[in-house]
Design an enzyme around this catalytic site. Structure first.
Site, PDB file in Angstrom:
ATOM      1  N   PRO A  53      30.793  41.829  47.841  1.00 13.12           N
ATOM      2  CA  PRO A  53      31.601  42.368  48.915  1.00 13.12           C
ATOM      3  C   PRO A  53      32.630  43.471  48.693  1.00 13.12           C
ATOM      4  CG  PRO A  53      32.510  40.223  48.198  1.00 13.12           C
ATOM      5  CD  PRO A  53      31.123  40.383  47.433  1.00 13.12           C
ATOM      6  N   ASN A  54      32.648  44.578  49.862  1.00 15.26           N
ATOM      7  CA  ASN A  54      33.486  45.482  49.895  1.00 15.26           C
ATOM      8  C   ASN A  54      32.984  46.697  48.928  1.00 15.26           C
ATOM      9  OD1 ASN A  54      35.293  44.408  51.798  1.00 15.26           O
ATOM     10  ND2 ASN A  54      35.882  43.004  50.064  1.00 15.26           N
ATOM     11  N   ARG A  93      37.521  52.955  49.432  1.00 16.33           N
ATOM     12  CA  ARG A  93      38.425  51.947  49.274  1.00 16.33           C
ATOM     13  C   ARG A  93      39.389  52.007  48.275  1.00 16.33           C
ATOM     14  NH1 ARG A  93      36.117  46.430  46.282  1.00 16.33           N
ATOM     15  NH2 ARG A  93      37.924  45.183  46.775  1.00 16.33           N
ATOM     16  N   TYR A 100      40.068  51.954  42.453  1.00 20.59           N
ATOM     17  CA  TYR A 100      38.506  51.862  42.424  1.00 20.59           C
ATOM     18  C   TYR A 100      37.880  53.448  42.343  1.00 20.59           C
ATOM     19  CZ  TYR A 100      39.354  47.276  43.733  1.00 20.59           C
ATOM     20  OH  TYR A 100      39.721  45.682  43.850  1.00 20.59           O
ATOM     21  N   ASN A 140      28.521  42.860  39.773  1.00 17.97           N
ATOM     22  CA  ASN A 140      29.775  43.141  40.147  1.00 17.97           C
ATOM     23  C   ASN A 140      29.832  42.232  41.518  1.00 17.97           C
ATOM     24  OD1 ASN A 140      32.469  43.426  41.077  1.00 17.97           O
ATOM     25  ND2 ASN A 140      32.271  45.842  40.787  1.00 17.97           N
ATOM     26  N   ALA A 162      35.202  40.090  44.918  1.00 17.06           N
ATOM     27  CA  ALA A 162      36.100  38.977  45.251  1.00 17.06           C
ATOM     28  C   ALA A 162      35.701  37.692  44.887  1.00 17.06           C
ATOM     29  CB  ALA A 162      36.987  39.077  46.484  1.00 17.06           C
ATOM     30  N   HIS A 197      36.147  35.331  41.874  1.00 12.70           N
ATOM     31  CA  HIS A 197      37.217  34.469  41.465  1.00 12.70           C
ATOM     32  C   HIS A 197      37.124  33.053  42.000  1.00 12.70           C
ATOM     33  CE1 HIS A 197      38.547  38.170  40.268  1.00 12.70           C
ATOM     34  NE2 HIS A 197      38.657  38.682  41.560  1.00 12.70           N
ATOM     35  N   ASP A 231      26.588  29.024  39.712  1.00 14.38           N
ATOM     36  CA  ASP A 231      25.346  28.216  39.670  1.00 14.38           C
ATOM     37  C   ASP A 231      23.985  29.048  39.406  1.00 14.38           C
ATOM     38  OD1 ASP A 231      26.762  25.702  39.456  1.00 14.38           O
ATOM     39  OD2 ASP A 231      26.475  25.199  41.612  1.00 14.38           O
ATOM     40  N   GLU A 288      28.660  40.502  33.696  1.00  6.58           N
ATOM     41  CA  GLU A 288      29.437  40.819  34.980  1.00  6.58           C
ATOM     42  C   GLU A 288      30.121  42.065  34.807  1.00  6.58           C
ATOM     43  OE1 GLU A 288      31.772  37.290  36.185  1.00  6.58           O
ATOM     44  OE2 GLU A 288      33.604  38.515  36.165  1.00  6.58           O
ATOM     45  N   HIS A 323      33.298  44.977  36.037  1.00  8.02           N
ATOM     46  CA  HIS A 323      34.231  45.216  37.351  1.00  8.02           C
ATOM     47  C   HIS A 323      34.854  46.849  36.698  1.00  8.02           C
ATOM     48  CE1 HIS A 323      34.545  41.349  38.540  1.00  8.02           C
ATOM     49  NE2 HIS A 323      34.200  40.778  37.136  1.00  8.02           N
ATOM     50  N   LEU A 324      35.123  47.317  38.011  1.00 10.47           N
ATOM     51  CA  LEU A 324      35.690  48.778  37.703  1.00 10.47           C
ATOM     52  C   LEU A 324      37.036  48.541  37.509  1.00 10.47           C
ATOM     53  CD1 LEU A 324      34.476  49.130  41.376  1.00 10.47           C
ATOM     54  CD2 LEU A 324      33.694  50.770  39.768  1.00 10.47           C
ATOM     55  N   SER A 325      37.753  47.674  37.956  1.00  8.91           N
ATOM     56  CA  SER A 325      39.359  47.720  37.571  1.00  8.91           C
ATOM     57  C   SER A 325      39.440  46.853  36.317  1.00  8.91           C
ATOM     58  CB  SER A 325      40.225  47.305  38.467  1.00  8.91           C
ATOM     59  OG  SER A 325      39.627  45.980  39.026  1.00  8.91           O
ATOM     60  N   ARG A 369      45.937  42.995  36.701  1.00 10.47           N
ATOM     61  CA  ARG A 369      46.233  43.094  38.110  1.00 10.47           C
ATOM     62  C   ARG A 369      46.881  41.697  38.272  1.00 10.47           C
ATOM     63  NH1 ARG A 369      41.089  45.250  41.370  1.00 10.47           N
ATOM     64  NH2 ARG A 369      43.041  45.263  42.825  1.00 10.47           N
ATOM     65  N   ARG A 401      43.143  37.480  39.908  1.00  7.72           N
ATOM     66  CA  ARG A 401      41.897  38.086  39.512  1.00  7.72           C
ATOM     67  C   ARG A 401      41.627  37.992  38.018  1.00  7.72           C
ATOM     68  NH1 ARG A 401      41.027  41.840  43.990  1.00  7.72           N
ATOM     69  NH2 ARG A 401      42.933  42.267  44.886  1.00  7.72           N
TER      70      ARG A 401
HETATM   71  C1  DQA Z   1      36.557  44.179  41.482  1.00  3.06           C
HETATM   72  C2  DQA Z   1      37.910  43.299  41.180  1.00  3.06           C
HETATM   73  C3  DQA Z   1      37.603  41.952  42.265  1.00  3.06           C
HETATM   74  O1  DQA Z   1      39.004  41.552  42.057  1.00  3.06           O
HETATM   75  C4  DQA Z   1      37.754  42.890  43.620  1.00  3.06           C
HETATM   76  O2  DQA Z   1      37.966  41.477  44.496  1.00  3.06           O
HETATM   77  C5  DQA Z   1      36.367  43.702  43.935  1.00  3.06           C
HETATM   78  C6  DQA Z   1      36.398  44.457  42.999  1.00  3.06           C
HETATM   79  C7  DQA Z   1      36.250  45.319  40.573  1.00  3.06           C
HETATM   80  O3  DQA Z   1      35.264  45.812  40.372  1.00  3.06           O
HETATM   81  O4  DQA Z   1      37.300  46.011  39.904  1.00  3.06           O
HETATM   82  O5  DQA Z   1      36.227  43.582  45.091  1.00  3.06           O
HETATM   83  O6  DQA Z   1      35.092  43.377  41.147  1.00  3.06           O
END
Ligand code: DQA
Length: 145
Positions: free
Chosen positions: A9-10, A17, A22, A72, A75, A78, A85, A96, A98-100, A105, A109
Site C-alpha cells: 500500500p501507498n 509521497r 522515500y 515491500n 505498512a 508491521h 502466512d 523483504e 524497504h526504502l527507508s 524511524r 516501524r
Molecule cells: C516502507 C516502510 C513502512 O513502514 C511504510 O509503511 C511504507 C514504506 C519503506 O519502504 O520504507 O509504506 O515499507
C-alpha cells in the site's frame, strides 16, 4: 529467472509521497532501473493497496514458475499475519525490502511480522534496496545447500 517485484500500500505514490523519506523516484523509475541492471532475468511488477489481493498473488506462486520475490509490504509489514502466512508457505526465496531505514524511524516501524518468514530483510537504501533484493534472490537460488 522470473522474479516478482511486489509492492504494498501507498507505494503507488512513490515520487510524490514524503520525498524527504522515500525519495523523488517513482515505481516506473524502479522498473527501468531493475530491467536495465538485470537484462537476463524476467520481472513482473505488481503494486496493490489491498491486503487480500497481495495474499492471492502470493498464493498463486505455489503453482507458478516464479523463482523468487522481492517484497515491500509497506505498512502491512508491521501487522499483517495474513501476509506472513502467505510468505511462509512458499518454497522460493522471498526478500523483504524497504526504502527507508526502519530502525531509524518510529518504534512501530522497527518490528516486521513478515521478515521472519523471509530469506532476509534489506532496509534503508531507497530504490537500491530493490536492486540488493534481486541480488539476494539470485544468490539464494545459486548457493549450495
Ligand atoms: C516502507 C516502510 C513502512 O513502514 C511504510 O509503511 C511504507 C514504506 C519503506 O519502504 O520504507 O509504506 O515499507
Amino acid at each position: 529467472m522470473k522474479i516478482l517485484i511486489l509492492n504494498g500500500p501507498n507505494l503507488n505514490t512513490l515520487g510524490k509521497r514524503e520525498p524527504e523519506v522515500y525519495g523523488t523516484q517513482s515505481l516506473t523509475d524502479l522498473k527501468e532501473m531493475i530491467e536495465k541492471a538485470f537484462p537476463e532475468d524476467s520481472f513482473e511488477f505488481i503494486q496493490s493497496n489491498e491486503e487480500g489481493a497481495i495474499v492471492t498473488r502470493l498464493n498463486q506462486c505455489l503453482d507458478e514458475p516464479v523463482d523468487g520475490i522481492v517484497f515491500n509490504p509497506g505498512a502491512f509489514t508491521h501487522y499483517s499475519y495474513a501476509l506472513r502466512d502467505a510468505v511462509s508457505m512458499l518454497n522460493i526465496p522471498v526478500v523483504e525490502v524497504h526504502l527507508s531505514n526502519l530502525h531509524a524511524r518510529e518504534s512501530f516501524r522497527t518490528k516486521s511480522v513478515i521478515a521472519g518468514a523471509c530469506a532476509g530483510q534489506i532496509s534503508g537504501f531507497g530504490l537500491f534496496s530493490y536492486m540488493l533484493g534481486v541480488q539476494a534472490v539470485k544468490y539464494r537460488d545459486t548457493r549450495e545447500g
